[in-house]
Design an enzyme around this catalytic site. Structure first.
Site, PDB file in Angstrom:
ATOM      1  N   GLU A 164       0.941  -1.244  -0.168  1.00  0.00           N
ATOM      2  CA  GLU A 164       0.064   0.152   0.121  1.00  0.00           C
ATOM      3  C   GLU A 164       1.003   1.181   0.147  1.00  0.00           C
ATOM      4  O   GLU A 164       1.697   1.572   0.679  1.00  0.00           O
ATOM      5  CB  GLU A 164      -0.827   0.088   1.293  1.00  0.00           C
ATOM      6  CG  GLU A 164      -1.710  -0.883   1.640  1.00  0.00           C
ATOM      7  CD  GLU A 164      -2.340  -0.956   3.054  1.00  0.00           C
ATOM      8  OE1 GLU A 164      -3.497   0.064   3.077  1.00  0.00           O
ATOM      9  OE2 GLU A 164      -2.103  -1.445   3.907  1.00  0.00           O
ATOM     10  N   ASP A 207      -8.098  -3.163  -1.120  1.00  0.00           N
ATOM     11  CA  ASP A 207      -8.542  -2.206  -0.114  1.00  0.00           C
ATOM     12  C   ASP A 207      -8.928  -0.885  -0.955  1.00  0.00           C
ATOM     13  O   ASP A 207      -9.155  -0.069  -0.271  1.00  0.00           O
ATOM     14  CB  ASP A 207      -6.950  -1.734   0.619  1.00  0.00           C
ATOM     15  CG  ASP A 207      -6.383  -2.858   1.103  1.00  0.00           C
ATOM     16  OD1 ASP A 207      -7.012  -3.837   1.537  1.00  0.00           O
ATOM     17  OD2 ASP A 207      -5.189  -2.847   1.299  1.00  0.00           O
ATOM     18  N   ASP A 242       2.817   0.925   3.386  1.00  0.00           N
ATOM     19  CA  ASP A 242       2.794  -0.605   4.133  1.00  0.00           C
ATOM     20  C   ASP A 242       3.699  -1.434   2.937  1.00  0.00           C
ATOM     21  O   ASP A 242       2.870  -1.791   2.086  1.00  0.00           O
ATOM     22  CB  ASP A 242       1.419  -1.106   4.159  1.00  0.00           C
ATOM     23  CG  ASP A 242       1.408  -2.662   5.062  1.00  0.00           C
ATOM     24  OD1 ASP A 242       2.662  -2.830   5.348  1.00  0.00           O
ATOM     25  OD2 ASP A 242       0.530  -3.217   5.346  1.00  0.00           O
ATOM     26  N   GLU A 291       5.497   0.970   7.313  1.00  0.00           N
ATOM     27  CA  GLU A 291       4.971  -0.117   7.945  1.00  0.00           C
ATOM     28  C   GLU A 291       5.428  -1.549   7.247  1.00  0.00           C
ATOM     29  O   GLU A 291       5.631  -1.795   6.159  1.00  0.00           O
ATOM     30  CB  GLU A 291       3.287  -0.308   7.741  1.00  0.00           C
ATOM     31  CG  GLU A 291       2.731  -1.659   8.574  1.00  0.00           C
ATOM     32  CD  GLU A 291       1.311  -1.715   8.217  1.00  0.00           C
ATOM     33  OE1 GLU A 291       0.768  -0.699   7.904  1.00  0.00           O
ATOM     34  OE2 GLU A 291       0.900  -2.791   8.159  1.00  0.00           O
ATOM     35  N   LYS A 341      -4.516  -4.787  14.757  1.00  0.00           N
ATOM     36  CA  LYS A 341      -5.556  -5.641  14.041  1.00  0.00           C
ATOM     37  C   LYS A 341      -6.342  -6.341  14.969  1.00  0.00           C
ATOM     38  O   LYS A 341      -5.892  -7.078  15.685  1.00  0.00           O
ATOM     39  CB  LYS A 341      -4.778  -6.654  12.981  1.00  0.00           C
ATOM     40  CG  LYS A 341      -4.389  -5.841  12.061  1.00  0.00           C
ATOM     41  CD  LYS A 341      -3.438  -6.884  10.985  1.00  0.00           C
ATOM     42  CE  LYS A 341      -3.398  -6.421   9.726  1.00  0.00           C
ATOM     43  NZ  LYS A 341      -1.904  -7.407   8.867  1.00  0.00           N
ATOM     44  N   SER A 368      -6.045  -0.753  12.608  1.00  0.00           N
ATOM     45  CA  SER A 368      -6.174  -1.260  11.117  1.00  0.00           C
ATOM     46  C   SER A 368      -7.311  -2.112  10.884  1.00  0.00           C
ATOM     47  O   SER A 368      -7.851  -2.858  11.606  1.00  0.00           O
ATOM     48  CB  SER A 368      -4.790  -1.993  11.179  1.00  0.00           C
ATOM     49  OG  SER A 368      -5.050  -2.451   9.702  1.00  0.00           O
ATOM     50  N   ARG A 370      -8.785  -5.014   8.007  1.00  0.00           N
ATOM     51  CA  ARG A 370      -7.974  -6.120   7.279  1.00  0.00           C
ATOM     52  C   ARG A 370      -8.415  -5.953   5.699  1.00  0.00           C
ATOM     53  O   ARG A 370      -9.532  -5.321   5.545  1.00  0.00           O
ATOM     54  CB  ARG A 370      -8.432  -7.362   7.922  1.00  0.00           C
ATOM     55  CG  ARG A 370      -8.345  -7.705   9.266  1.00  0.00           C
ATOM     56  CD  ARG A 370      -6.884  -7.505   9.643  1.00  0.00           C
ATOM     57  NE  ARG A 370      -5.815  -8.262   8.807  1.00  0.00           N
ATOM     58  CZ  ARG A 370      -5.090  -9.365   9.250  1.00  0.00           C
ATOM     59  NH1 ARG A 370      -5.803  -9.900  10.343  1.00  0.00           N
ATOM     60  NH2 ARG A 370      -4.524 -10.127   8.643  1.00  0.00           N
ATOM     61  N   CYS A 371      -7.711  -6.925   5.055  1.00  0.00           N
ATOM     62  CA  CYS A 371      -8.184  -6.769   3.429  1.00  0.00           C
ATOM     63  C   CYS A 371      -9.548  -7.440   3.451  1.00  0.00           C
ATOM     64  O   CYS A 371     -10.464  -6.819   2.425  1.00  0.00           O
ATOM     65  CB  CYS A 371      -7.163  -7.364   2.723  1.00  0.00           C
ATOM     66  SG  CYS A 371      -6.852  -9.089   2.926  1.00  0.00           S
ATOM     67  N   LYS A 392      -6.205   2.998   9.746  1.00  0.00           N
ATOM     68  CA  LYS A 392      -5.933   2.799   8.371  1.00  0.00           C
ATOM     69  C   LYS A 392      -7.149   1.734   7.894  1.00  0.00           C
ATOM     70  O   LYS A 392      -7.457   0.751   8.472  1.00  0.00           O
ATOM     71  CB  LYS A 392      -4.705   2.249   7.903  1.00  0.00           C
ATOM     72  CG  LYS A 392      -4.330   0.972   8.283  1.00  0.00           C
ATOM     73  CD  LYS A 392      -3.001   0.590   7.408  1.00  0.00           C
ATOM     74  CE  LYS A 392      -2.989  -1.049   7.289  1.00  0.00           C
ATOM     75  NZ  LYS A 392      -1.610  -1.561   6.438  1.00  0.00           N
TER      76      LYS A 392
END
Ligand code: PGA
Ligand code: ZN
Length: 429
Positions: A164, A207, A242, A291, A341, A368, A370-371, A392
């Site tokens: 990302e 994303d 990321d 990240e 997460k 965060s 997740r996808c 994010k």
């Protein structure tokens, strides 16, 4: 009190099954769903999947659903939903494993979040406020959003190794303004990519970031820089990446061409080369956060790079949101921010503890997604309640991403005069 719990299987944003739960109290019905990602580590709470190849390619979650409808439901009915710690402990005790493998972290997390929402309703207080109360802190802060604008890595079908490239409107005065800056930049970027790569370059990754067929970090960063320039917000928008480097680490080397069949394996970089590359990129672009710049077990280079103090260094699979790994990284100064997460931890109580651990060490905290996401907006309230300062949740585009950002718009509106946007204090709000 909790009167009924009913779970079901739904699909996440990738079309993969996940767990949703409806938890009932005298105040009504409270719904939550578990997110799921592609990077799964050995030290994180494990989601329970059926593994029946004949169903959803082995990914159905009927066992996790059954665990909620039978065991968890039996243990929790009659409990007070404001007592989050007791509820979470009851599930941990019932599970008996260290990584929630028995009941499934997907089952436990969905119930834990639903209970948290019910607890807020019981107290007739907003969810973000209830979360702040649970953490023992009072400062509510609207986080700086890290909008994914370019997707790569395992999340997109281009040749970009990094997962990302994100933009952070740290110079906005409010979250609402940050949202506008993010959206405007995203659409400028779309126009720039269309000019250079044609309309197919605007296809998006998991994303929601654009996935033009670029193969170098610089190509992506140049596009983003140009888009920021077009908005006129220049100094107000910073860049984050990321890299998710675990995906392309082979032994001790990094293969930036891991997705190009004809080039893969020919151009390896060492950890030292990577440090040099990041250092130069931070000089050439307004990068403020990187990240997972190295492999999840490459503590040495992560530490070496982090200690240069050039930018925020966020641990994702290096930490796996695992308290033992967070503590080690704090003690050894391996990185200086936690990627939070919630599904890697599994309960709201433990999420709060992990954030405390990071904050006490003066680390940044990035709440965060997740996808694999759902319509659940819980992490928006979580970011405000725990004052993580950063969130994010993907692009400023696509429903499962916007459900989080839109909730933040509502929270800011609700707080009115009392709303505080993290802005320049995003690392330590
Ligand atoms: P994942 O990606 O959900 O695929 O793990 C999110 C991230 O790496 O930040
Ligand atoms: Zn990551």
């Amino acid at each position: 009190v909790v009167t009924k719990i009913k779970a079901r299987q739904i699909l996440d944003s990738r079309g993969i099954p996940t767990v949703e739960v409806d938890l009932y109290t005298n105040k009504g019905m409270f719904r939550a769903a578990a997110p799921s990602g592609s990077s799964t580590g050995t030290y994180e709470a494990v989601e329970l999947r059926d593994g029946d190849k004949g169903k959803y390619h082995g990914k159905s979650v009927s066992r996790a659903v059954k665990n909620i409808n039978e065991k968890i439901s039996e243990a929790l009915i009659g409990m007070d939903p404001t007592l989050q710690t007791q509820i979470d402990q009851a599930m941990i005790d019932l599970d008996k494993t260290e990584n929630k493998a028995e009941l499934g972290s997907n089952a436990i997390l969905a119930v834990s979040i639903a209970a948290c929402k019910a607890g807020a309703a019981e107290k007739e207080t907003p969810l973000y406020k209830h979360i702040a109360d649970l953490s023992g802190k009072t400062g509510l802060v609207l986080p700086v959003p890290a909008f994914t604008v370019i997707s790569g890595g395992k999340h997109a079908g281009n040749n970009l190794a990094a997962q990302e490239i994100m933009i952070l409107p740290v110079g906005a005065n409010t979250f609402k303004e940050a949202m506008q800056m993010g959206s405007e930049t995203y659409h400028h970027l779309k126009a720039i990519i269309t000019e250079k790569y044609g309309i197919s370059g605007c296809n998006v990754g998991e994303d929601g970031g654009f996935a033009p067929n670029i193969s170098s970090f610089r190509e992506g960063l140049d596009l983003v820089k140009e888009a920021i320039d077009r908005t006129g917000y220049n100094d107000k928008i910073k860049i984050a990446m990321d890299v998710a480097a675990t995906n392309f680490c082979l032994g001790t080397k990094y293969d930036l061409d891991f997705k190009s069949p004809d080039k893969s394996g020919q151009n390896f970089k060492t950890g030292e080369d990577m440090i040099e590359m990041y250092t130069q990129l931070c000089k050439d672009y307004p990068i403020v956060s990187i990240e997972q710049p190295f492999d999840k077990e490459d503590w040495e280079h992560t530490k070496k790079f982090s200690r240069l103090g050039i930018c925020q260094v966020v641990g994702d699979d290096l930490l796996m949101s695992n308290p033992k790994r967070i503590e080690r990284a704090i003690n050894e100064s391996t990185c200086n921010a936690l990627l939070l997460k919630v599904d890697q931890i599994g309960t709201v109580t433990e999420v709060i503890e992990a954030v405390k651990l990071a904050k006490d060490a003066n680390w940044g905290v990035v709440t965060s997604h997740r996808c694999g996401e759902t319509e659940d907006s819980f992490i928006a309230d979580l970011a405000v309640g725990l004052a993580t300062g950063q969130i994010k949740a993907g692009a400023p585009c696509r429903g499962e991403r916007l459900v989080k950002y839109n909730q933040l718009l509502r929270i800011e509106e609700e707080l009115g005069e009392l709303a505080v946007y993290a802005g320049p204090d995003w690392r330590l709000p």
